[in-house]
Design a protein around this motif. Structure first.
Motif, short mmCIF file in Angstrom:
data_model
loop_
_atom_site.label_atom_id
_atom_site.label_comp_id
_atom_site.label_asym_id
_atom_site.label_seq_id
_atom_site.Cartn_x
_atom_site.Cartn_y
_atom_site.Cartn_z
N MET A 1 10.16 34.91 29.09
CA MET A 1 10.79 35.48 30.28
C MET A 1 10.04 36.72 30.75
SD MET A 1 14.92 35.35 29.65
CE MET A 1 15.40 36.20 31.14
N CYS A 2 9.82 37.61 29.79
CA CYS A 2 9.18 38.87 30.14
C CYS A 2 7.75 38.65 30.65
CB CYS A 2 9.18 39.81 28.94
SG CYS A 2 10.83 40.35 28.44
N ALA A 3 7.04 37.70 30.05
CA ALA A 3 5.67 37.41 30.47
C ALA A 3 5.61 36.92 31.90
CB ALA A 3 5.04 36.38 29.54
N LEU A 4 6.70 36.30 32.35
CA LEU A 4 6.77 35.80 33.73
C LEU A 4 7.39 36.82 34.68
CD1 LEU A 4 7.91 32.14 33.01
CD2 LEU A 4 5.62 32.93 33.66
N GLY A 5 7.65 38.03 34.19
CA GLY A 5 8.18 39.08 35.03
C GLY A 5 9.68 39.02 35.24
N CYS A 6 10.36 38.21 34.48
CA CYS A 6 11.82 38.08 34.59
C CYS A 6 12.46 38.78 33.40
CB CYS A 6 12.21 36.60 34.62
SG CYS A 6 13.96 36.33 34.85
N GLN A 7 13.13 39.88 33.67
CA GLN A 7 13.74 40.67 32.61
C GLN A 7 15.14 40.14 32.27
OE1 GLN A 7 11.96 43.03 31.01
NE2 GLN A 7 10.29 42.44 32.35
N PRO A 8 15.46 40.03 30.97
CA PRO A 8 16.81 39.61 30.59
C PRO A 8 17.83 40.66 31.03
CG PRO A 8 15.35 39.79 28.66
CD PRO A 8 14.60 40.28 29.84
N ASP A 9 19.04 40.21 31.25
CA ASP A 9 20.11 41.11 31.64
C ASP A 9 21.31 40.91 30.71
OD1 ASP A 9 21.23 38.71 32.46
OD2 ASP A 9 21.02 39.13 34.59
N GLY A 10 22.45 41.42 31.12
CA GLY A 10 23.67 41.32 30.32
C GLY A 10 24.16 39.91 30.15
N PHE A 11 23.64 38.97 30.93
CA PHE A 11 24.00 37.56 30.79
C PHE A 11 22.94 36.80 30.00
CE2 PHE A 11 26.09 39.00 34.67
CZ PHE A 11 27.41 38.68 34.37
N GLY A 12 21.69 37.17 30.19
CA GLY A 12 20.59 36.50 29.50
C GLY A 12 20.45 36.91 28.04
N PHE A 13 20.62 38.21 27.78
CA PHE A 13 20.46 38.68 26.41
C PHE A 13 21.40 37.98 25.42
CE2 PHE A 13 17.97 42.67 27.32
CZ PHE A 13 16.96 42.39 26.40
N PRO A 14 22.67 37.79 25.73
CA PRO A 14 23.52 37.09 24.75
C PRO A 14 23.01 35.70 24.37
CG PRO A 14 24.90 38.22 26.32
CD PRO A 14 23.48 38.33 26.83
N LEU A 15 22.42 35.00 25.33
CA LEU A 15 21.87 33.68 25.03
C LEU A 15 20.66 33.78 24.10
CD1 LEU A 15 22.13 32.17 28.62
CD2 LEU A 15 23.68 31.81 26.69
N VAL A 16 19.80 34.75 24.37
CA VAL A 16 18.63 34.97 23.52
C VAL A 16 19.07 35.38 22.11
CG1 VAL A 16 16.58 36.42 23.19
CG2 VAL A 16 17.14 35.54 25.47
N ILE A 17 20.05 36.28 22.04
CA ILE A 17 20.55 36.75 20.74
C ILE A 17 21.15 35.59 19.95
CG2 ILE A 17 22.30 38.22 19.65
CD1 ILE A 17 21.84 40.16 22.11
N ARG A 18 21.92 34.75 20.61
CA ARG A 18 22.53 33.60 19.93
C ARG A 18 21.45 32.66 19.39
NH1 ARG A 18 26.90 31.18 23.43
NH2 ARG A 18 27.69 33.28 23.09
N ALA A 19 20.40 32.45 20.17
CA ALA A 19 19.30 31.60 19.72
C ALA A 19 18.60 32.21 18.51
CB ALA A 19 18.30 31.38 20.85
N CYS A 20 18.41 33.51 18.51
CA CYS A 20 17.79 34.20 17.37
C CYS A 20 18.65 34.07 16.13
CB CYS A 20 17.55 35.67 17.69
SG CYS A 20 16.27 35.94 18.91
N ALA A 21 19.95 34.19 16.29
CA ALA A 21 20.87 34.06 15.15
C ALA A 21 20.78 32.66 14.57
CB ALA A 21 22.29 34.38 15.58
N MET A 22 20.66 31.66 15.42
CA MET A 22 20.55 30.28 14.95
C MET A 22 19.24 30.05 14.20
SD MET A 22 22.22 28.27 18.20
CE MET A 22 21.68 26.67 17.66
N LYS A 23 18.18 30.71 14.68
CA LYS A 23 16.88 30.59 14.03
C LYS A 23 16.89 31.30 12.68
CE LYS A 23 12.13 30.32 14.86
NZ LYS A 23 11.71 29.15 14.15
N GLY A 24 17.61 32.41 12.60
CA GLY A 24 17.83 33.08 11.33
C GLY A 24 16.77 34.04 10.86
N GLY A 25 15.76 34.33 11.65
CA GLY A 25 14.72 35.24 11.21
C GLY A 25 15.11 36.70 11.41
N VAL A 26 15.15 37.46 10.33
CA VAL A 26 15.55 38.86 10.39
C VAL A 26 14.63 39.65 11.30
CG1 VAL A 26 15.83 40.98 9.03
CG2 VAL A 26 16.66 38.80 8.13
N THR A 27 13.33 39.45 11.17
CA THR A 27 12.37 40.21 11.98
C THR A 27 12.57 39.93 13.46
OG1 THR A 27 10.77 40.17 10.17
CG2 THR A 27 9.93 40.67 12.37
N LEU A 28 12.70 38.66 13.82
CA LEU A 28 12.92 38.29 15.21
C LEU A 28 14.21 38.91 15.75
CD1 LEU A 28 12.09 36.66 17.71
CD2 LEU A 28 13.31 34.71 16.71
#
Length: 129
Positions: A1-28
């Motif tokens: 998203m960021c590479a394409l110039g589209c910044q996450p917002d209060g609606f996008g971040f929760p989706l990204v966070i949920r995906a990270c939680a599913m992936k399970g990587g602490v660093t990510l």
């Protein structure tokens, strides 16, 4: 998203966070949390609630507690996410502590809170309690 110039917002971040939680990587997960803070969404209720859930899913409840304690506004979702996080990590003592703290701060537990607490005790083998 960021590479394409589209910044996450209060609606996008929760989706990204949920995906990270599913992936399970602490660093990510920690990197995404840093982006949340850098972009000014650290006090966004929905983003914060997703971060609580993320840290619970990856077993970092101490970080979830720090985040929870710094939240300027908490809802039933915030409290229930914490109780559920402790339950999911087989920590029924801290699940009950969070439940009691919720009551002490004047918020009435709802059916989700009770279900999370009962689940915690069942996971820990304390069905009699």
């Amino acid at each position: 998203m960021c590479a394409l110039g589209c910044q996450p917002d209060g609606f996008g971040f929760p989706l990204v966070i949920r995906a990270c939680a599913m992936k399970g990587g602490v660093t990510l997960c920690k990197i995404v949390h840093c982006h949340v803070l850098q972009m000014g969404y650290g006090n966004n209720l929905h983003v914060s609630n997703e971060l609580l859930g993320m840290y619970g899913k990856i077993g970092l409840m101490d970080i979830a507690c720090q985040l929870f304690d710094r939240m300027p506004v908490r809802t039933h979702v915030s409290w229930n996410t914490m109780v559920s996080g402790f339950a999911g990590n087989f920590d029924c003592d801290r699940a009950f502590w969070m439940f009691s703290r919720m009551e002490n701060e004047g918020l009435e537990p709802n059916s989700v809170t009770w279900t999370s607490l009962l689940s915690s005790f069942a996971r820990c083998g304390f069905e009699d309690k």
